[in-house]
Write an enzyme that holds these catalytic residues in place. Sequence first.
Site, PDB file in Angstrom:
ATOM      1  N   GLU A  67       4.831  -4.902   7.104  1.00 36.62           N
ATOM      2  CA  GLU A  67       4.137  -3.796   7.780  1.00 36.62           C
ATOM      3  C   GLU A  67       4.664  -3.537   9.192  1.00 36.62           C
ATOM      4  O   GLU A  67       4.684  -2.406   9.667  1.00 36.62           O
ATOM      5  CB  GLU A  67       2.626  -4.085   7.836  1.00 36.62           C
ATOM      6  CG  GLU A  67       1.925  -4.035   6.485  1.00 36.62           C
ATOM      7  CD  GLU A  67       1.913  -5.356   5.739  1.00 36.62           C
ATOM      8  OE1 GLU A  67       2.681  -6.282   6.104  1.00 36.62           O
ATOM      9  OE2 GLU A  67       1.138  -5.479   4.775  1.00 36.62           O
ATOM     10  N   GLY A 113       0.665  -4.921   0.903  1.00 40.06           N
ATOM     11  CA  GLY A 113      -0.529  -4.974   0.052  1.00 40.06           C
ATOM     12  C   GLY A 113      -0.276  -5.664  -1.277  1.00 40.06           C
ATOM     13  O   GLY A 113      -1.209  -6.201  -1.882  1.00 40.06           O
ATOM     14  N   GLU A 150      -0.659  -9.201  -0.560  1.00 41.15           N
ATOM     15  CA  GLU A 150      -2.080  -9.411  -0.252  1.00 41.15           C
ATOM     16  C   GLU A 150      -2.935  -9.373  -1.521  1.00 41.15           C
ATOM     17  O   GLU A 150      -3.884 -10.143  -1.661  1.00 41.15           O
ATOM     18  CB  GLU A 150      -2.538  -8.361   0.765  1.00 41.15           C
ATOM     19  CG  GLU A 150      -1.857  -8.567   2.115  1.00 41.15           C
ATOM     20  CD  GLU A 150      -2.020  -7.397   3.066  1.00 41.15           C
ATOM     21  OE1 GLU A 150      -1.539  -6.285   2.744  1.00 41.15           O
ATOM     22  OE2 GLU A 150      -2.637  -7.564   4.127  1.00 41.15           O
ATOM     23  N   ALA A 176       0.866  -1.172   0.000  1.00 42.02           N
ATOM     24  CA  ALA A 176       0.000   0.000   0.000  1.00 42.02           C
ATOM     25  C   ALA A 176       0.908   1.228   0.000  1.00 42.02           C
ATOM     26  O   ALA A 176       2.076   1.147   0.409  1.00 42.02           O
ATOM     27  CB  ALA A 176      -0.887  -0.029   1.236  1.00 42.02           C
TER      28      ALA A 176
HETATM   29  N1  CAA Z   1       4.640   3.200  -0.727  1.00 43.87           N
HETATM   30  C1  CAA Z   1       5.031   4.333  -1.295  1.00 43.87           C
HETATM   31  N2  CAA Z   1       6.173   4.467  -2.006  1.00 43.87           N
HETATM   32  C2  CAA Z   1       6.926   3.368  -2.145  1.00 43.87           C
HETATM   33  C3  CAA Z   1       6.578   2.140  -1.589  1.00 43.87           C
HETATM   34  C4  CAA Z   1       5.353   2.058  -0.860  1.00 43.87           C
HETATM   35  N3  CAA Z   1       4.924   0.924  -0.310  1.00 43.87           N
HETATM   36  N4  CAA Z   1       7.547   1.233  -1.883  1.00 43.87           N
HETATM   37  C5  CAA Z   1       8.467   1.885  -2.616  1.00 43.87           C
HETATM   38  N5  CAA Z   1       8.109   3.178  -2.768  1.00 43.87           N
HETATM   39  C6  CAA Z   1       8.818   4.227  -3.483  1.00 43.87           C
HETATM   40  C7  CAA Z   1      10.031   4.700  -2.685  1.00 43.87           C
HETATM   41  O1  CAA Z   1       9.654   5.651  -1.719  1.00 43.87           O
HETATM   42  C8  CAA Z   1      10.883   5.284  -3.782  1.00 43.87           C
HETATM   43  O2  CAA Z   1      10.366   6.562  -4.107  1.00 43.87           O
HETATM   44  P1  CAA Z   1      11.376   7.832  -4.267  1.00 43.87           P
HETATM   45  O3  CAA Z   1      12.219   7.471  -5.465  1.00 43.87           O
HETATM   46  O4  CAA Z   1      10.445   8.962  -4.521  1.00 43.87           O
HETATM   47  O5  CAA Z   1      12.172   7.906  -3.014  1.00 43.87           O
HETATM   48  C9  CAA Z   1      10.611   4.359  -4.970  1.00 43.87           C
HETATM   49  O6  CAA Z   1       9.380   3.708  -4.688  1.00 43.87           O
HETATM   50  C10 CAA Z   1      11.677   3.296  -5.162  1.00 43.87           C
HETATM   51  O7  CAA Z   1      11.826   2.610  -3.920  1.00 43.87           O
HETATM   52  P2  CAA Z   1      13.267   2.375  -3.222  1.00 43.87           P
HETATM   53  O8  CAA Z   1      14.200   3.480  -3.556  1.00 43.87           O
HETATM   54  O9  CAA Z   1      13.005   2.105  -1.778  1.00 43.87           O
HETATM   55  O10 CAA Z   1      13.708   1.045  -3.988  1.00 43.87           O
HETATM   56  P3  CAA Z   1      14.699  -0.082  -3.464  1.00 43.87           P
HETATM   57  O11 CAA Z   1      14.963  -0.936  -4.648  1.00 43.87           O
HETATM   58  O12 CAA Z   1      15.868   0.526  -2.747  1.00 43.87           O
HETATM   59  O13 CAA Z   1      13.866  -0.905  -2.357  1.00 43.87           O
HETATM   60  C11 CAA Z   1      11.880  -2.030  -1.497  1.00 43.87           C
HETATM   61  C12 CAA Z   1      12.733  -1.656  -2.761  1.00 43.87           C
HETATM   62  C13 CAA Z   1      12.666  -3.008  -0.623  1.00 43.87           C
HETATM   63  C14 CAA Z   1      10.618  -2.710  -2.026  1.00 43.87           C
HETATM   64  C15 CAA Z   1      11.546  -0.748  -0.700  1.00 43.87           C
HETATM   65  O14 CAA Z   1      11.025   0.227  -1.596  1.00 43.87           O
HETATM   66  C16 CAA Z   1      10.542  -0.941   0.391  1.00 43.87           C
HETATM   67  O15 CAA Z   1      10.883  -1.457   1.442  1.00 43.87           O
HETATM   68  N6  CAA Z   1       9.258  -0.531   0.171  1.00 43.87           N
HETATM   69  C17 CAA Z   1       8.226  -0.563   1.158  1.00 43.87           C
HETATM   70  C18 CAA Z   1       7.734  -1.986   1.402  1.00 43.87           C
HETATM   71  C19 CAA Z   1       6.663  -1.989   2.464  1.00 43.87           C
HETATM   72  O16 CAA Z   1       6.880  -1.680   3.610  1.00 43.87           O
HETATM   73  N7  CAA Z   1       5.420  -2.400   2.070  1.00 43.87           N
HETATM   74  C20 CAA Z   1       4.289  -2.454   2.967  1.00 43.87           C
HETATM   75  C21 CAA Z   1       3.499  -1.206   2.867  1.00 43.87           C
HETATM   76  S1  CAA Z   1       2.209  -1.101   4.058  1.00 43.87           S
HETATM   77  C22 CAA Z   1       0.978  -2.078   3.512  1.00 43.87           C
HETATM   78  O17 CAA Z   1       1.026  -2.633   2.430  1.00 43.87           O
HETATM   79  C23 CAA Z   1      -0.243  -2.178   4.392  1.00 43.87           C
HETATM   80  C24 CAA Z   1      -1.213  -3.210   3.997  1.00 43.87           C
HETATM   81  O18 CAA Z   1      -1.247  -4.305   4.519  1.00 43.87           O
HETATM   82  C25 CAA Z   1      -2.213  -2.977   2.975  1.00 43.87           C
END
Ligand code: CAA
Length: 257
Positions: free
Chosen positions: A131, A108, A111, A65
Amino acid sequence: MAYETILVETRGRVGLITLDRPKALNALNAQVQDEIVRAAKAFDENAKIGAIVITGSEKAFAAGADIKEMQPKTYIETYMEDMFSDWDALTRVRKPIIAAVAGYALGGGCELAMMCDFIIAADNARFGQPEITIGVMPGMGGSQRLTRFVGKSKAMEMCLTGRMMDAEEAERSGLVSRIVPAGELLEEALKVAGKIAEFSMPAVMMTKEAVNRAYETTLSEGVRFERRVFHAMFALDDQKEGMAAFSEKRTAQFKNR
Ligand code: CAA
């Protein structure tokens, strides 16, 4: 209405939805949710479509998400809008949906893949529920579906630590139906969906309904449901045709496609 965060195409009798927010690794904001649900419902209602594939990019199916969209929300906002409840409409789609997952399927994203009927994974796929690392827990069904699919111990570990599973582990655990090389993922998913779309559509839809019933009921009720639906299939022309074609050693020509 046009779509801005997904690409929507048809390939023969298959409807293809490709997440298209590459700069955010296909993070699922409210617009993506609305567009995926709308596109899937439109395919479900389209008689020319027999199966649906949802995919992302080679780097990310979806990284979860949208954290930046969620960060400022208050409890009352999430409660009043019943955040994520609109995804339930995807699980009411009656035609089969295949998730073709390459790269990250996190939070998400994992999911969403689990809401589909089965997952075909690329060899670079990574699944996780991270999360907990951002101070929350799964909110699109992960704590329930992951537990049903891979069992309590692994689901608990993944949800409590945020550890990711690679494709091999996901296949071993029953989360994905099989693994294919990343470069062949879409072609393979479309081939499988295309095959399903050639069968009798009522038979396909009833089969999906019966398998899903296994997650909602007891074994004896589920078996009873299966038997009733199986009996109902003898009202279909396609049952007569399918069984006649077998005896006559020819390919069945299903009418209800
Ligand atoms: N939401 C918003 N933006 C996101 C995102 C997310 N879940 N995941 C990645 N992005 C964005 C980053 O902020 C980044 O944007 P900027 O260039 O503007 O900074 C861009 O995508 C590229 O991401 P990274 O630079 O972080 O890429 P990476 O290759 O270094 O890492 C990754 C990849 C390991 C997937 C890392 O992006 C990450 O950890 N993302 C978040 C994963 C996460 O926590 N997901 C759970 C979200 S909460 C949820 O989903 C709740 C639910 O149950 C519904």
